[in-house]
Design an enzyme around this catalytic site. Structure first.
Site, PDB file in Angstrom:
ATOM      1  N   ASP A  38     -29.105 -58.916  41.135  1.00 59.97           N
ATOM      2  CA  ASP A  38     -28.272 -58.165  40.547  1.00 59.97           C
ATOM      3  C   ASP A  38     -28.316 -58.567  39.073  1.00 59.97           C
ATOM      4  OD1 ASP A  38     -26.277 -56.214  40.038  1.00 59.97           O
ATOM      5  OD2 ASP A  38     -24.839 -57.340  41.170  1.00 59.97           O
ATOM      6  N   ASN A  40     -29.771 -56.642  36.173  1.00 63.18           N
ATOM      7  CA  ASN A  40     -30.961 -56.135  35.431  1.00 63.18           C
ATOM      8  C   ASN A  40     -30.403 -55.257  34.386  1.00 63.18           C
ATOM      9  OD1 ASN A  40     -32.556 -57.391  37.189  1.00 63.18           O
ATOM     10  ND2 ASN A  40     -33.334 -55.560  38.015  1.00 63.18           N
ATOM     11  N   ARG A  51     -31.873 -49.490  30.467  1.00 67.28           N
ATOM     12  CA  ARG A  51     -31.750 -49.954  31.618  1.00 67.28           C
ATOM     13  C   ARG A  51     -33.125 -50.634  32.607  1.00 67.28           C
ATOM     14  NH1 ARG A  51     -27.147 -50.346  34.481  1.00 67.28           N
ATOM     15  NH2 ARG A  51     -28.275 -50.441  36.456  1.00 67.28           N
ATOM     16  N   HIS A  55     -35.087 -53.754  34.544  1.00 72.78           N
ATOM     17  CA  HIS A  55     -35.622 -53.870  35.961  1.00 72.78           C
ATOM     18  C   HIS A  55     -37.312 -54.362  35.536  1.00 72.78           C
ATOM     19  CE1 HIS A  55     -32.576 -51.825  37.673  1.00 72.78           C
ATOM     20  NE2 HIS A  55     -32.460 -50.686  37.235  1.00 72.78           N
ATOM     21  N   SER A  83     -31.316 -50.171  47.584  1.00 73.94           N
ATOM     22  CA  SER A  83     -30.531 -50.125  48.726  1.00 73.94           C
ATOM     23  C   SER A  83     -30.525 -48.553  48.861  1.00 73.94           C
ATOM     24  CB  SER A  83     -29.129 -50.499  48.445  1.00 73.94           C
ATOM     25  OG  SER A  83     -28.589 -49.771  47.595  1.00 73.94           O
ATOM     26  N   THR A  84     -30.101 -48.255  50.083  1.00 76.69           N
ATOM     27  CA  THR A  84     -29.964 -46.965  50.473  1.00 76.69           C
ATOM     28  C   THR A  84     -28.894 -46.178  49.502  1.00 76.69           C
ATOM     29  OG1 THR A  84     -28.224 -47.666  52.184  1.00 76.69           O
ATOM     30  CG2 THR A  84     -30.514 -47.012  52.887  1.00 76.69           C
ATOM     31  N   GLU A  85     -27.899 -46.958  49.015  1.00 78.01           N
ATOM     32  CA  GLU A  85     -27.130 -46.362  47.956  1.00 78.01           C
ATOM     33  C   GLU A  85     -27.535 -46.037  46.771  1.00 78.01           C
ATOM     34  OE1 GLU A  85     -26.132 -48.855  50.126  1.00 78.01           O
ATOM     35  OE2 GLU A  85     -25.324 -47.451  51.623  1.00 78.01           O
ATOM     36  N   ARG A  89     -28.208 -43.387  41.787  1.00 76.62           N
ATOM     37  CA  ARG A  89     -28.448 -43.632  40.325  1.00 76.62           C
ATOM     38  C   ARG A  89     -29.047 -42.440  39.429  1.00 76.62           C
ATOM     39  NH1 ARG A  89     -29.048 -50.105  39.309  1.00 76.62           N
ATOM     40  NH2 ARG A  89     -27.599 -50.574  40.780  1.00 76.62           N
ATOM     41  N   LEU A 149     -45.875 -68.032  52.617  1.00 79.60           N
ATOM     42  CA  LEU A 149     -44.664 -67.425  52.416  1.00 79.60           C
ATOM     43  C   LEU A 149     -44.577 -65.962  52.840  1.00 79.60           C
ATOM     44  CD1 LEU A 149     -41.774 -67.707  50.878  1.00 79.60           C
ATOM     45  CD2 LEU A 149     -43.168 -66.550  48.848  1.00 79.60           C
ATOM     46  N   ARG A 212     -20.144 -59.895  46.446  1.00 77.64           N
ATOM     47  CA  ARG A 212     -19.984 -59.124  47.563  1.00 77.64           C
ATOM     48  C   ARG A 212     -21.228 -58.756  48.206  1.00 77.64           C
ATOM     49  NH1 ARG A 212     -18.854 -55.757  43.029  1.00 77.64           N
ATOM     50  NH2 ARG A 212     -20.728 -54.761  42.104  1.00 77.64           N
ATOM     51  N   SER A 214     -22.591 -55.741  49.672  1.00 74.75           N
ATOM     52  CA  SER A 214     -23.375 -54.677  49.202  1.00 74.75           C
ATOM     53  C   SER A 214     -24.310 -54.016  50.350  1.00 74.75           C
ATOM     54  CB  SER A 214     -24.090 -54.471  47.755  1.00 74.75           C
ATOM     55  OG  SER A 214     -23.272 -54.977  46.848  1.00 74.75           O
TER      56      SER A 214
END
Ligand code: FPP
Length: 266
Positions: A38, A40, A51, A55, A83-85, A89, A149, A212, A214
């Site tokens: 978080d 960016n 913005r 990213h 995210s699905t949310e 944007r 990894l 949080r 999220s």
């Protein structure tokens, strides 16, 4: 070109860091680290940049942290990339974020292969644009034989969405008579989540001062240790990851029980 707008930063790999890394490897290392990347947007705003510049720089941090986590001996690194949310944007930002996996894999897939990294993805891939799907699918295929990894991108991922899908699959099996209600256990639910082949995260990191979850890995984080930092994701570096790992190593994980030495009567 966006990259030219951004200051080139030298990797911070000092002898101090090497020493910290070696010391950390002696102790209990977290096997699975999950990160909510978080900050960016704020990073870019602080520099009067768009913005998307944040990213882009965040993607460079993904490269740096992947390499370092692999080097330290972390087994799984899960990164919350979209995210699905996040579809809420502005279209321009969403389009850019959907181009990043292509940009990342186009540039860094050879080095991921060389570093023996296995790329995986969790989330609803069907709803991603074709070009994003192609980039991810190719990276997953080309690294599927690696055993270093696991770099697990959470892309179009939402924990509630994941839980709904798992409940639907389980109810379907009950209706078909393949399983009964009594067969529904924690293990069964876990085996229907997108993380079914992964261990649960030992350590969750969230950058940028937000505290949080999220909608991230709500089931899987039940006993995970949390570590929050004010550092914005593009500024997150190897020493920051070491701070988180060292903090984890001082934690007393009890999973609701007691440590042997704290039991008063046996
Ligand atoms: C949240 O910060 C960040 C995101 C929604 C995107 C995260 C994506 C990356 C770090 C790059 C991913 C790279 C690959 C290879 C897929 P924010 O924009 O909400 O920050 P803000 O809260 O400061 O606005």
């Amino acid at each position: 070109m966006l990259s030219k707008l951004l200051r080139k930063r030298q990797p911070v790999v000092t002898s101090d860091l090497t020493k910290r890394k070696e010391l950390a490897q002696i102790e209990q290392l977290p096997s699975h680290i999950a990160i909510i990347m978080d900050g960016n947007g704020r990073w870019a705003k602080n520099r009067s940049l768009p913005r998307i510049a944040g990213h882009y720089e965040g993607m460079q941090t993904v490269r740096k942290i992947t390499r370092f986590a692999n080097d330290v001996g972390i087994e799984t690194l899960t990164l919350y990339a979209f995210s699905t949310e996040n579809w809420k944007r502005p279209k321009k930002e969403v389009d850019y974020l959907m181009r990043l996996p292509e940009e990342f894999m186009g540039t860094y897939l050879p080095e991921l292969i060389e570093q023996n990294v296995q790329v995986q993805m969790m989330g609803n891939i069907d709803l991603l644009p074709d070009h994003t799907k192609r980039a991810i699918t190719k990276a997953v295929e080309k690294t599927s034989h690696n055993d270093g990894l696991i770099l697990n991108f959470a892309l179009n991922y939402g924990s509630r969405d994941e839980i709904i899908q798992s409940v639907q699959q389980i109810v379907n099996k009950v209706q078909l008579g393949t399983i009964s209600c009594d067969d529904i256990t924690e293990e069964l639910i876990s085996s229907h989540l997108m993380t079914k082949d992964l261990t649960e995260p030992d350590l969750l990191i969230r950058t940028s001062g937000e505290i949080r979850l999220s909608n991230f890995m709500l089931w899987q984080l039940a006993y995970t240790e949390f570590w929050f930092t004010d550092t914005l994701w593009p500024d997150f570096d190897e020493p920051c990851l070491m701070d988180a790992i060292e903090s984890y190593q001082k934690r007393n994980r009890k999973y609701g029980g007691l440590k042997e030495e704290d039991v008063e009567e046996k």
